[in-house]
Design a protein around this motif. Structure first.
Motif, PDB file in Angstrom:
ATOM      1  N   ILE A   1       0.827  -1.212   0.000  1.00 15.45           N
ATOM      2  CA  ILE A   1       0.000   0.000   0.000  1.00 15.45           C
ATOM      3  C   ILE A   1       0.858   1.257   0.000  1.00 15.45           C
ATOM      4  O   ILE A   1       0.471   2.284  -0.570  1.00 15.45           O
ATOM      5  N   LEU A   2       2.020   1.196   0.609  1.00 12.92           N
ATOM      6  CA  LEU A   2       2.872   2.392   0.767  1.00 12.92           C
ATOM      7  C   LEU A   2       3.099   3.164  -0.531  1.00 12.92           C
ATOM      8  O   LEU A   2       2.820   4.371  -0.589  1.00 12.92           O
ATOM      9  N   PRO A   3       3.597   2.546  -1.607  1.00 15.50           N
ATOM     10  CA  PRO A   3       3.843   3.326  -2.825  1.00 15.50           C
ATOM     11  C   PRO A   3       2.556   3.809  -3.483  1.00 15.50           C
ATOM     12  O   PRO A   3       2.552   4.856  -4.146  1.00 15.50           O
ATOM     13  N   LEU A   4       1.461   3.066  -3.296  1.00 14.31           N
ATOM     14  CA  LEU A   4       0.208   3.446  -3.937  1.00 14.31           C
ATOM     15  C   LEU A   4      -0.434   4.645  -3.257  1.00 14.31           C
ATOM     16  O   LEU A   4      -0.889   5.576  -3.919  1.00 14.31           O
ATOM     17  N   THR A   5      -0.462   4.647  -1.925  1.00 12.93           N
ATOM     18  CA  THR A   5      -1.027   5.797  -1.226  1.00 12.93           C
ATOM     19  C   THR A   5      -0.132   7.024  -1.391  1.00 12.93           C
ATOM     20  O   THR A   5      -0.610   8.158  -1.438  1.00 12.93           O
ATOM     21  N   GLY A   6       1.187   6.781  -1.536  1.00  5.81           N
ATOM     22  CA  GLY A   6       2.093   7.902  -1.795  1.00  5.81           C
ATOM     23  C   GLY A   6       1.861   8.527  -3.145  1.00  5.81           C
ATOM     24  O   GLY A   6       2.107   9.714  -3.357  1.00  5.81           O
ATOM     25  N   MET A   7       1.376   7.739  -4.092  1.00  6.77           N
ATOM     26  CA  MET A   7       1.054   8.220  -5.429  1.00  6.77           C
ATOM     27  C   MET A   7      -0.287   8.970  -5.431  1.00  6.77           C
ATOM     28  O   MET A   7      -0.436  10.020  -6.054  1.00  6.77           O
ATOM     29  N   VAL A   8      -1.261   8.418  -4.704  1.00  6.01           N
ATOM     30  CA  VAL A   8      -2.616   8.988  -4.672  1.00  6.01           C
ATOM     31  C   VAL A   8      -2.680  10.253  -3.818  1.00  6.01           C
ATOM     32  O   VAL A   8      -3.419  11.184  -4.124  1.00  6.01           O
ATOM     33  N   ARG A   9      -1.934  10.281  -2.714  1.00  8.05           N
ATOM     34  CA  ARG A   9      -1.902  11.429  -1.783  1.00  8.05           C
ATOM     35  C   ARG A   9      -3.327  11.888  -1.416  1.00  8.05           C
ATOM     36  O   ARG A   9      -3.767  12.975  -1.740  1.00  8.05           O
ATOM     37  N   PRO A  10      -4.055  11.029  -0.701  1.00 10.20           N
ATOM     38  CA  PRO A  10      -5.441  11.346  -0.388  1.00 10.20           C
ATOM     39  C   PRO A  10      -5.597  12.454   0.655  1.00 10.20           C
ATOM     40  O   PRO A  10      -4.717  12.644   1.491  1.00 10.20           O
ATOM     41  N   HIS A  11      -6.725  13.136   0.576  1.00  9.46           N
ATOM     42  CA  HIS A  11      -7.117  14.074   1.636  1.00  9.46           C
ATOM     43  C   HIS A  11      -7.867  13.339   2.734  1.00  9.46           C
ATOM     44  O   HIS A  11      -7.888  13.775   3.884  1.00  9.46           O
ATOM     45  N   VAL A  12      -8.508  12.211   2.363  1.00  6.97           N
ATOM     46  CA  VAL A  12      -9.211  11.357   3.312  1.00  6.97           C
ATOM     47  C   VAL A  12      -8.830   9.917   3.014  1.00  6.97           C
ATOM     48  O   VAL A  12      -8.853   9.492   1.861  1.00  6.97           O
ATOM     49  N   ALA A  13      -8.465   9.159   4.040  1.00 15.29           N
ATOM     50  CA  ALA A  13      -8.116   7.752   3.873  1.00 15.29           C
ATOM     51  C   ALA A  13      -8.998   6.909   4.790  1.00 15.29           C
ATOM     52  O   ALA A  13      -9.125   7.208   5.982  1.00 15.29           O
ATOM     53  N   VAL A  14      -9.597   5.860   4.225  1.00 20.90           N
ATOM     54  CA  VAL A  14     -10.568   5.031   4.936  1.00 20.90           C
ATOM     55  C   VAL A  14     -10.058   3.594   5.040  1.00 20.90           C
ATOM     56  O   VAL A  14      -9.594   3.024   4.057  1.00 20.90           O
ATOM     57  N   ILE A  15     -10.163   3.012   6.235  1.00 18.74           N
ATOM     58  CA  ILE A  15      -9.991   1.571   6.410  1.00 18.74           C
ATOM     59  C   ILE A  15     -11.339   1.012   6.830  1.00 18.74           C
ATOM     60  O   ILE A  15     -11.853   1.348   7.899  1.00 18.74           O
TER      61      ILE A  15
ATOM     62  N   SER B   1      -0.079   6.819   5.592  1.00 21.74           N
ATOM     63  CA  SER B   1       1.225   7.449   5.339  1.00 21.74           C
ATOM     64  C   SER B   1       1.179   8.397   4.146  1.00 21.74           C
ATOM     65  O   SER B   1       1.998   9.302   4.038  1.00 21.74           O
ATOM     66  N   GLY B   2       0.220   8.193   3.247  1.00 19.67           N
ATOM     67  CA  GLY B   2       0.115   9.057   2.071  1.00 19.67           C
ATOM     68  C   GLY B   2      -0.775  10.261   2.256  1.00 19.67           C
ATOM     69  O   GLY B   2      -0.894  11.089   1.338  1.00 19.67           O
ATOM     70  N   LEU B   3      -1.419  10.384   3.420  1.00 18.86           N
ATOM     71  CA  LEU B   3      -2.344  11.494   3.638  1.00 18.86           C
ATOM     72  C   LEU B   3      -1.679  12.852   3.445  1.00 18.86           C
ATOM     73  O   LEU B   3      -0.545  13.078   3.895  1.00 18.86           O
ATOM     74  N   GLU B   4      -2.390  13.736   2.779  1.00 19.34           N
ATOM     75  CA  GLU B   4      -1.954  15.119   2.683  1.00 19.34           C
ATOM     76  C   GLU B   4      -1.923  15.727   4.089  1.00 19.34           C
ATOM     77  O   GLU B   4      -2.742  15.358   4.946  1.00 19.34           O
ATOM     78  N   PRO B   5      -0.995  16.643   4.368  1.00 18.97           N
ATOM     79  CA  PRO B   5      -0.929  17.263   5.700  1.00 18.97           C
ATOM     80  C   PRO B   5      -2.283  17.823   6.120  1.00 18.97           C
ATOM     81  O   PRO B   5      -2.939  18.529   5.356  1.00 18.97           O
ATOM     82  N   GLY B   6      -2.704  17.451   7.323  1.00 20.53           N
ATOM     83  CA  GLY B   6      -3.989  17.916   7.831  1.00 20.53           C
ATOM     84  C   GLY B   6      -5.165  17.086   7.376  1.00 20.53           C
ATOM     85  O   GLY B   6      -6.319  17.396   7.690  1.00 20.53           O
ATOM     86  N   GLY B   7      -4.895  15.996   6.645  1.00 19.21           N
ATOM     87  CA  GLY B   7      -5.973  15.155   6.124  1.00 19.21           C
ATOM     88  C   GLY B   7      -6.686  14.378   7.214  1.00 19.21           C
ATOM     89  O   GLY B   7      -6.357  14.472   8.401  1.00 19.21           O
TER      90      GLY B   7
END
Length: 477
Positions: free
Chosen positions: A173-187, A213-219
């Protein structure tokens, strides 16, 4: 008029590629000539089974704007001026994916979890579409090629992006979330899925927690308060750039809390509170797990500032995708039967959910609840036990008859009364004739198993033998 998806200058800037003179712009992107549309950019990805370079000629003939090919393979297509030549095709797609993310002002949601990723993604897409142009993953495009392809396909004018992110192993997941850089991340949840590749469920929780780990700052991180690994997932969220954690579930401390869930044969009703404010809504598909995951959609929508009344209204339009709860009426003589197609995949949690859904279907006199189940894969040494433990769910949900496929399903067969077992076979293909012959008017049949078990063969055979029409309310409940 919308601008093209990609221009030659944008691709050159993102990848440093060598571009043929016959290419100017692309209106879409594809890795599969079977679904390619004229104007698409064709990426000749080398897969586990096929090399996309074998289909370049077909892609160009079908109207692809250009084909992205490797330096190694390019000489084979020297007669074409619609080539984009790169050292590595998959890496070029990743480079374009990062460029697509950089150029957009869209608010991005990323979703992972052991169960319900695709359904939650679809509910999220449906709800956000009422607020602006929404781009989302197709089907289950959630892996090392599916995520970058979804980014490459995202128009620059997008208002919201919804991405499904999956994994079989740690650190995927690490490289994928780093690529997407979400504002909201859901598990959505953590369950024993792919447990064969992890030392424990803690390992799965940690792997799912990588999405933060890929969340935008403040996400915002969205987590199930009901899950046994909530504290561990929350620790991952607070270790990231998240500025906020929103919880959902039935737990009394959940921010988005379900107080009552009513599951009917073809829909569900939820009484919830959102940060203490009451909200009641209908979901256009059945399932307790779907109802619980709808809370995560409310949480993510709240974080994005969406109108939750509109979000809740959109749930009524939600329909199960093929292989994930799609309901079909089968014509049995002058009567009918209900087929519930859950054949896309299976794990212990989703298997129990499917059995529970079948248990809500109310039958007429003499009709039966029938399950056609295939092995659940990637469970490692726990596989035999987890299959045997499904016996309780079969009994409690009033299942009348089991057709089972695969060596692991023999453990369930042995744990059930002999009267409940119709047939056990090694493969789904061996069950087809027996299942088709057994169906009677009024029956309700659920088919489910891991994708490699090919349980869709049974679904296909039932539809072909008895005809099929999709329905919202077969067998009144």
């Amino acid at each position: 008029m919308n601008s093209p998806l990609w221009t030659s200058d944008e691709i050159a800037a993102a990848t440093g590629a060598r571009l043929g003179g016959g290419f100017a712009q692309a209106t879409g992107a594809s890795i599969d000539t079977r679904t390619l549309e004229p104007g698409d950019l064709y990426f000749a990805i080398r897969g586990d089974v096929h090399d996309g370079h074998d289909f370049v000629a077909a892609a160009l003939e079908k109207g692809a704007s250009a084909a992205v090919v490797s330096e190694e393979k390019a000489p084979a297509f020297r007669d074409s001026d619609r080539l984009i030549v790169v050292p590595d095709v998959l890496e070029a797609m990743r480079q374009m994916a990062r460029a697509a993310r950089k150029r957009t002002d869209a608010k991005i949601v990323a979703i992972t979890g052991s169960v319900g990723k695709t359904g939650t993604k679809e509910a999220m897409r449906l709800s956000l579409a009422r607020h602006g142009a929404t781009h989302a993953s197709v089907a289950s495009y959630n892996n090392h090629w599916g995520v970058p392809l979804t980014l490459v396909r995202m128009p620059r004018e997008t208002t919201f992006g919804v991405f499904e992110i999956g994994m079989n192993h740690a650190h995927e997941i690490l490289p994928l979330t780093g690529m997407v850089r979400p504002h909201v991340a859901v598990i959505t949840t953590v369950e024993p899925v792919h447990i064969e590749f992890f030392p424990s469920l803690w390992g799965i929780a940690d792997a799912k927690g990588e999405i933060f780990s890929g969340l935008e700052p403040g996400g915002t991180a969205v987590i199930s308060r009901d899950n046994a690994y909530f504290e561990r997932m929350r620790a991952h969220a607070y270790a990231s750039a998240a500025g906020r954690v929103i919880t959902f579930g039935e737990h009394e401390a959940a921010d988005i809390r379900a107080h009552r869930i009513i599951v009917k044969p073809d829909h569900s009703v939820v009484d919830a509170t959102v940060f203490g404010q009451p909200l009641t809504y209908k979901i256009g598909t059945a399932g307790r797990h779907i109802a619980l995951n709808s809370l995560s959609v409310l949480a993510a929508s709240h974080a994005l500032g969406a109108d939750l009344t509109l979000v809740a209204l959109s749930f009524a339009e939600l329909k199960p995708p093929v292989g994930r709860g799609e309901r079909t009426v089968l014509a049995i003589g002058d009567s009918e039967a209900l087929l519930i197609d859950e054949s896309y995949n299976a794990n212990p949690a989703s298997m129990r959910a499917a059995l529970a859904n079948l248990g809500t279907v109310e039958l007429g006199r003499g009709a039966r609840r029938i399950v056609v189940l295939g092995d659940m894969k990637e469970l490692g040494e726990t596989g035999p036990r987890l299959h045997a433990e499904l016996a309780e769910a079969v009994e409690s949900n009033r299942i009348d008859l089991l057709f089972a496929a695969g060596p692991l399903m023999k453990n369930l067969v042995d744990a059930l009364p002999q009267a409940k077992v119709a047939t056990h076979a090694e493969t789904s293909a061996e069950l087809v004739d027996a299942v088709c012959a057994a169906v009677r008017p009024g029956d309700a049949i659920t088919v489910k198993g891991s994708l490699s078990m090919k349980m869709a063969l049974v679904v296909k055979a039932l539809k072909e033998r008895y005809g099929a029409s999709s329905t919202a309310h077969a067998l009144k409940g």
